[in-house]
Design a protein around this motif. Structure first.
Motif: not given
Length: 54
Positions: A2-4, A7-9, A11-17
């Motif tokens: 959830r807090d991933f 390197a560019h700041g 947020t990740g997209q996996y938690q939405g999937r």
């Protein structure tokens, strides 16, 4: 997860999937079964017993 941030700041997209991660005890969006959580080693595994292939 959830807090991933990458390197560019961004947020990740996996938690939405993720359909079951972090949803233990809630209804499965596919079949309506209850999502279960088991511990393997020191890691959690989330799954729907109705949808999980055997």
């Amino acid at each position: 997860m959830r807090d991933f941030k990458d390197a560019h700041g961004s947020t990740g997209q996996y938690q939405g999937r993720a359909r079951v991660y972090g949803r233990a005890g809630e209804a499965c969006s596919r079949c309506g079964g209850i999502i279960q959580r088991i511990m393997q080693g020191q890691r959690a595994t989330y799954f729907c017993a109705g949808c999980q292939r055997r």
